[in-house]
Design an enzyme around this catalytic site. Sequence first.
Site, short mmCIF file in Angstrom:
data_model
loop_
_atom_site.label_atom_id
_atom_site.label_comp_id
_atom_site.label_asym_id
_atom_site.label_seq_id
_atom_site.Cartn_x
_atom_site.Cartn_y
_atom_site.Cartn_z
N ARG A 1 0.83 -1.21 0.00
CA ARG A 1 0.00 0.00 0.00
C ARG A 1 0.86 1.25 0.00
O ARG A 1 0.60 2.19 -0.75
CB ARG A 1 -0.95 0.01 1.21
CG ARG A 1 -2.05 -1.04 1.11
CD ARG A 1 -2.93 -1.04 2.34
NE ARG A 1 -2.10 -1.35 3.52
CZ ARG A 1 -2.31 -0.87 4.73
NH1 ARG A 1 -3.31 -0.06 4.98
NH2 ARG A 1 -1.53 -1.21 5.72
N ASN B 1 -6.09 -2.76 2.47
CA ASN B 1 -6.09 -4.21 2.61
C ASN B 1 -7.52 -4.71 2.71
O ASN B 1 -8.36 -4.08 3.35
CB ASN B 1 -5.34 -4.63 3.88
CG ASN B 1 -3.84 -4.48 3.76
OD1 ASN B 1 -3.29 -4.44 2.67
ND2 ASN B 1 -3.17 -4.39 4.89
#
Length: 90
Positions: free
Chosen positions: A20, A38
């Site tokens: 990320r 996520n």
Amino acid sequence: MSKCCVKALVTGKVQGVWYRKSTQEQALKAGVTGHARNLPDGRVEVLLCGEAASVNAVTLWLWKGPSNARVTHVEVEGVDWRNHDAFITL
């Protein structure tokens, strides 16, 4: 120049490997907004909005990811334009 938004679902070893944060860095370099988060099933959802060429460049990068990631699949779909101020990780 045309603007677009895409949502990508990234599968593989993509959690716990700075995926990320690395995606955020790539998006910021490209001037793309959106988010990366996520998902409970182990995938990462990425929303990318911006100039089509920049969105495409980051979308292609999603297949690579950071060095510890092992991407096995990226599913991409176009979504309605959303105006975001930044690219954030959730």
